[in-house]
Design an enzyme around this catalytic site. Structure first.
Site, PDB file in Angstrom:
ATOM      1  N   HIS A  83       0.820  -1.214   0.000  1.00  0.00           N
ATOM      2  CA  HIS A  83       0.000   0.000   0.000  1.00  0.00           C
ATOM      3  C   HIS A  83       0.852   1.262   0.000  1.00  0.00           C
ATOM      4  O   HIS A  83       0.376   2.331  -0.394  1.00  0.00           O
ATOM      5  CB  HIS A  83      -1.005  -0.012   1.163  1.00  0.00           C
ATOM      6  CG  HIS A  83      -0.441   0.221   2.527  1.00  0.00           C
ATOM      7  ND1 HIS A  83      -0.156  -0.801   3.398  1.00  0.00           N
ATOM      8  CD2 HIS A  83      -0.137   1.361   3.188  1.00  0.00           C
ATOM      9  CE1 HIS A  83       0.289  -0.310   4.536  1.00  0.00           C
ATOM     10  NE2 HIS A  83       0.322   1.013   4.432  1.00  0.00           N
ATOM     11  N   ASP A 219       1.219  -7.811   2.114  1.00  0.00           N
ATOM     12  CA  ASP A 219       1.346  -6.365   1.904  1.00  0.00           C
ATOM     13  C   ASP A 219       2.817  -5.953   1.782  1.00  0.00           C
ATOM     14  O   ASP A 219       3.393  -5.374   2.699  1.00  0.00           O
ATOM     15  CB  ASP A 219       0.672  -5.633   3.069  1.00  0.00           C
ATOM     16  CG  ASP A 219       0.420  -4.162   2.780  1.00  0.00           C
ATOM     17  OD1 ASP A 219       0.999  -3.646   1.807  1.00  0.00           O
ATOM     18  OD2 ASP A 219      -0.348  -3.540   3.525  1.00  0.00           O
ATOM     19  N   SER A 645       4.030   2.174   8.462  1.00  0.00           N
ATOM     20  CA  SER A 645       3.797   1.247   7.359  1.00  0.00           C
ATOM     21  C   SER A 645       5.096   1.040   6.591  1.00  0.00           C
ATOM     22  O   SER A 645       5.743   1.996   6.174  1.00  0.00           O
ATOM     23  CB  SER A 645       2.730   1.801   6.412  1.00  0.00           C
ATOM     24  OG  SER A 645       1.468   1.788   7.020  1.00  0.00           O
TER      25      SER A 645
END
Length: 711
Positions: A83, A219, A645
């Site tokens: 992402h 991810d 992240s």
């Protein structure tokens, strides 16, 4: 007795339920050496951070403007989240080269794809310069004067560091302006895409599983840093070479078990752990509910249209993910704040703080909380109205494009020569926006969000109410006319406006309904709302600075850490499962078995790629198989935030075991209050990353440049 009870409440707030929290500055880790080693660290503390180029801080980068990535080879190979690379890859994708559907894995360096505009930034040195910034500045000096002095000193110190290091230097405030630290950085601008799994892996579970555990999302994505011949930052060139990394992470492929020590090293974006109950109540009563309400409407429209058009899906995928991420997070945040009675806990501490402050007549603390109470009450209506404007009117893409029309208008008014005018207007047309824009979808959003604004606004521009009446209070008619007449609805119209522009053509923009909507609401905000909000924020900046200093004096035994501000931090904890609603048997780890069990070809979010199903059917896992499956994701009680992240998740020896990508929904209130019983970070297991890279992506050549180790 009353004081004893309040002291017990304070101890409860500042110790037991918050025992595992902390976003620690790397240079200060030496002060936490004992706690780190007791918790499980088996790495010399100076290996975590040092400014000589060999510390692990030199293997971590700020990826773009809001994520983290880590260097995993001596050739500048980067690992981050799927992402985090999503927006960049959207710009590289098309219906013909649909990397969301098919993924992308380079088979050699020559196939790596340049990513225009993407940068990564290394942190080379962090130093405390508080004494150089705050010397002889009284706490109670008038804010405007104090800030101007600080700004001059900051600029001078930054200049000195840039001159002495030859690198960039930025000074940031910590502890609400009670400390200042300089960050010396080096930014690389030639970044290339290496590996990106399809959405059926990298976004598996989609928005349904976002913020949730158990999780089965692969991810991750991979990029590479390229540099000039001197290994220094350079603009893109085919002659650039992979960055030669002095520091990079060894990858441990032995795995982990529940209870193992872990660290997350990255760039947490934003926390407000020390704010008052008055400010937290604004989050709980105003900002979070309004954002959830407005975005629910917009996301429903976008999703319905994306499900019916692959072209529209590609256009809106990144925007949808960005909007939905906050939307779901805020719902979990409100749940966590309610379940933990956080506002009441803050009030209990504030009662104790006030008693302490009243006993400190020579210090400026006794009036802080009453002043905060009055300030928040005075601004709540304006804040509510402003939030509705930002989430409804300014949440409509065509209205946002009114800003481009306004820039064009300023060009007309500058009286520049016609040829220069036309050339400047062409550059303003914003082709990138229209590549990912759908007029019909945006018109639906207009028809849905404008009624929400009108029904909740406590004050609006006269143009809005007058125009609404002019369309007989019919939002559909209003939308049809706006989207029919505005030049901002398509790139062809915008370019036609630019190419044929003459000096007197500004009347076309003045008559454009998108420009009118944009300027009316921005002028209203500028005159009626922004001054109120600016005075409020200025006042609260001072009060929060004093309140932070007061808290540190009132509770000297508490380990205070600075709130996150997108600077490099380390947090540590242990691999640990979660039972948010009582005993649930949730494991700390998920596997490929769980992803296959969720497979549903009829639902885009849960459609497992055929090749992955074939690998599973044949149990073709290579060296990455464990007990007949592949470990996929795991959770730990590390304190993380947005910006973490893509952060490396490390074991006790500082070796990479995973990549952080999310938090559990029950613990998303950790930006305001960390509860170790429910706050968990979610990470992809490095073994799943390497399995997908090698067996699914056919990019096993990349393993040759990594340092793979076992326990």
């Amino acid at each position: 007795m009353k004081k004893a009870i309040l002291s017990a409440i304070s101890l409860l707030i500042f110790s037991s339920p918050r025992a595992k929290e902390g976003l620690w500055l790397p240079p200060n880790l030496i002060d936490r050496q004992n706690d780190l080693e007791v918790s499980g660290l088996r790495l010399p503390i100076e290996k975590l951070y040092n400014p000589d180029g060999t510390g692990l801080n030199n293997a971590i980068v700020l990826f773009g403007s809001g994520c983290t990535a880590e260097v995993i080879s001596s050739k500048g190979l980067l690992l981050t989240n799927h992402h985090c690379g999503y927006g960049t890859v959207q710009g590289l994708s098309s219906v013909k080269n649909d990397y969301f559907a098919n993924g992308f894995f380079a088979k050699n360096n020559a196939q790596e794809i340049p990513c225009p505009g993407l940068t990564v930034t290394f942190i080379r040195k962090i130093e405390n310069v508080t004494d150089k910034v705050l010397y002889y500045l009284p706490d109670t000096m008038k804010n405007k004067i104090r800030d101007s002095i600080i700004a001059l000193r900051v600029a001078a110190v930054e200049k000195d560091y840039e001159k002495s290091t030859g690198l960039d230097a930025t000074i940031k405030p910590y502890y609400n302006g009670n400390q200042y630290w300089v960050i010396v950085t080096e930014t690389y601008k030639d970044i290339r895409l290496v590996g990106f799994p399809p959405n059926g892996i990298g976004k598996f579970g989609g928005d349904t599983d976002n913020w949730m555990w158990p999780r089965h999302t692969g991810d991750f994505s991979m990029f590479r840093i390229y540099a000039g011949k001197d290994n220094k930052p350079a603009a893109y060139s085919k002659d650039n070479r992979p960055y030669r990394a002095k520091a990079y992470f060894a990858i441990n492929t032995s795995g982990y078990k529940e209870g193992d020590f872990t660290m997350v090293y990255g760039f947490p974006g934003y926390t407000q752990e020390y704010i008052s109950s008055y400010q937290l109540k604004q989050v709980y009563d105003i900002t979070d509910p309004i954002r959830i309400q407005a975005r629910s409407i917009k996301l429903d429209i976008w999703k319905n249209n994306m499900d019916n058009s692959r072209d529209l899906f590609i256009k809106y995928a990144s925007k949808f993910a960005h909007i939905a991420n906050g939307w779901k997070k805020w719902q979990g945040e409100m749940w966590g704040l309610t379940t933990n009675n956080v506002i009441d806990k803050k009030r209990a501490y504030e009662n104790k703080f006030q008693q302490w402050a009243n006993d400190q007549p020579a210090k400026p603390y006794a009036g802080i909380l009453p002043a905060m109470d009055l300030a928040t009450q005075a601004v709540n209506d304006a804040m509510r109205n402003d939030e509705y404007i930002k989430e409804t009117v300014l949440g409509i893409e065509l209205v946002q494009q009114g800003a481009t029309l306004d820039k064009m208008l300023q060009c007309f008014r500058s009286k520049m020569p016609v040829a220069q005018l036309q050339d400047t207007l062409k550059k303003l047309c914003n082709k990138g926006f229209y590549k990912n824009y759908d007029l019909a979808t945006d018109k639906q959003v207009f028809r849905a969000l404008m009624p929400l604004y009108f029904s909740n606004s406590t004050g609006m521009p006269a143009y809005y109410s007058r125009t609404y009446r002019g369309y007989n209070k019919n939002f559909a008619h209003w939308a049809n006319d706006v989207y029919r007449r505005s030049a901002a609805t398509g790139i062809d119209k915008m370019e036609a406006l630019a190419e044929g522009a003459q000096a007197g053509d500004s009347t076309k923009i003045l008559a454009d309904p998108a420009w009118k909507l944009y300027t009316a609401v921005t002028e209203y905000r500028t005159k009626k709302i922004v001054p109120l909000m600016q005075r409020y924020y200025n006042k609260m900046n001072t009060l929060n600075r004093l309140y932070m200093k007061g808290q540190m004096e009132e509770s000297p035994r508490h380990d205070f850490y600075p709130d996150a501000n997108l600077t490099l931090r380390l947090t540590y904890g242990h691999v640990k499962g979660i039972d948010p609603d009582g005993p649930a048997g949730y494991s700390y780890q998920t596997t490929l078995d769980g992803a296959i069990a969720k497979d549903n070809p009829d639902i885009e979010e849960f459609k497992v790629p055929e090749k992955l199903k074939e690998l599973y059917k044949k149990k073709d896992y290579g060296r990455w198989g464990v007990n007949g499956t592949v470990p996929l994701a795991f959770i730990a009680d590390n304190h993380t935030s947005g910006g973490n992240s893509g952060s490396p998740v490390l074991n006790a020896k500082g070796q990479l075991i995973g990549t952080n990508f999310d938090r559990v929904w029950e613990g998303t209130m950790s930006d305001y209050y960390f509860d170790p019983s429910v706050c968990r970070n979610i990470s992809i297991d490095i073994r799943y990353t390497l399995f997908i890279l090698q067996k699914f992506g056919g990019a096993g050549w990349l393993l040759n440049e990594m340092k793979l180790v076992k326990n």
